[in-house]
Enzyme design. Structure first.
Site, PDB file in Angstrom:
ATOM      1  CB  SER A 118      -0.905  -0.002   1.235  1.00 13.55           C
ATOM      2  OG  SER A 118      -0.149  -0.253   2.404  1.00 13.55           O
ATOM      3  CG  HIS A 139      -2.768  -0.761  -3.041  1.00 15.31           C
ATOM      4  ND1 HIS A 139      -3.104   0.536  -2.747  1.00 15.31           N
ATOM      5  CD2 HIS A 139      -2.941  -1.471  -1.895  1.00 15.31           C
ATOM      6  CE1 HIS A 139      -3.465   0.607  -1.476  1.00 15.31           C
ATOM      7  NE2 HIS A 139      -3.373  -0.590  -0.936  1.00 15.31           N
ATOM      8  CD  GLU A 151      -3.766   3.539  -5.088  1.00 18.00           C
ATOM      9  OE1 GLU A 151      -3.811   4.771  -5.082  1.00 18.00           O
ATOM     10  OE2 GLU A 151      -3.147   2.893  -4.217  1.00 18.00           O
ATOM     11  CG  ASN A 189      -2.984   3.962   1.699  1.00 16.62           C
ATOM     12  OD1 ASN A 189      -4.056   4.137   2.252  1.00 16.62           O
ATOM     13  ND2 ASN A 189      -2.558   2.762   1.371  1.00 16.62           N
TER      14      ASN A 189
END
Length: 290
Positions: A118, A139, A151, A189
């Site tokens: 991540s 991800h 992602e 993130n």
């Protein structure tokens, strides 16, 4: 052409990746170093699929078909026939690099490798393999069966063919794709974790209580879950490691992890998975710990 998918790590993320891959018709080999985790994972997946049948999202035949496509194993050599292997272990670079070192000699030369990291550098992780051109970041969001987004992140060496195959695989899972550049924590993130960290600073500085902060963001910003509740769901150790990656990788003081987050992790209060975090989960209903 990807037909066989290997998943390394039978935790929450690995389970979810195995489940959505099997529903999409891929043969899945789920590997974990601990045999008991494999058993738990298969039971969890079966339970999740049964719930989907109960809510009419799947038929009973589809559930049986999906379960028949998932094999579990504590022997890494069982991943040898995989066309794509996705690593979904703890967010620790040294652990991931060690796994890639063990895995690469077992795989077919043409097999693709992916990481569900991540936050860590895809280029740097790819350099720990014998196939950086066939390596990339895929991800998934947590919980995998529910969250629509994936992602995709290319490393500096990732070839177009690898990227195209990954796009095709993710599309077959009925997920939406966003493409991120290989910078610390990618897109989701990079934006989400500093917000959570800021919520922890707001608590640390006494601006509001746990309940006040979460209520404010749920009702004032229309977030489905307050940031401290979300931190507990993600795992405070994971939140801290992503903030450390952002702070180390971008060298900007705005990414400094809140000392209160560090203290909670040091106490072993990691959120929902350990029974305590910003909320205490040991009773009937979660109670704020501050």
């Amino acid at each position: 052409m990807i037909k066989n998918v290997g998943v390394v790590g039978a935790g929450q993320m690995g389970c979810g990746i195995a489940q959505v891959s099997a529903i999409a018709g891929y043969k899945v080999q789920l590997y974990d170093v601990a045999a008991e985790r494999i058993e738990t994972a298969l039971a969890t997946i079966n339970g999740n699929l049964a719930r989907q049948v109960a809510s009419a999202k799947l038929t009973e035949d589809q559930r049986k078909q999906a379960m028949s496509l998932i094999q579990g194993s504590a022997d890494m050599h069982d991943l040898s026939s995989s066309d794509l292997v996705i690593e979904a272990v703890t967010e620790d670079e040294s652990v991931k690099r060690k796994i890639f070192g063990q895995l690469c000699p077992i795989l077919k030369p043409e097999a693709m490798l992916a990481t569900n990291t991540s936050s860590l550098s895809i280029t740097r992780l790819a350099s720990a393999t014998d196939r950086p051109e066939r390596f990339m970041g895929i991800h998934f969001m947590n919980p995998v069966p529910v969250m629509k987004l994936v992602e995709l992140v290319r490393g500096i060496a990732t070839e177009d063919e690898t990227f195209s195959a990954a796009k095709e695989y993710v599309s077959k899972l009925d997920k939406a794709i966003t493409v991120a550049e290989d910078f610390p924590a990618f897109i989701v993130n990079r934006i989400l974790l500093p917000m959570i960290n800021e919520a922890i600073y707001t608590l640390y500085e006494g601006v509001g209580s746990v309940d006040a902060i979460d209520t404010a963001m749920r009702l004032g910003a229309n977030h489905p879950m307050g940031p401290l509740q979300l931190a507990d769901f993600i795992g405070l150790d994971t939140c801290l490691s992503i903030m450390q990656v952002l702070h180390d990788g971008l060298a900007d003081s705005k990414y400094r992890p809140c000392p209160l987050l560090v203290k909670y992790v040091e106490a072993g209060w990691l959120g929902r998975k350990s029974g305590r975090g910003f909320y205490d989960y040991r009773g009937e209903t979660p109670v704020p710990t501050r």
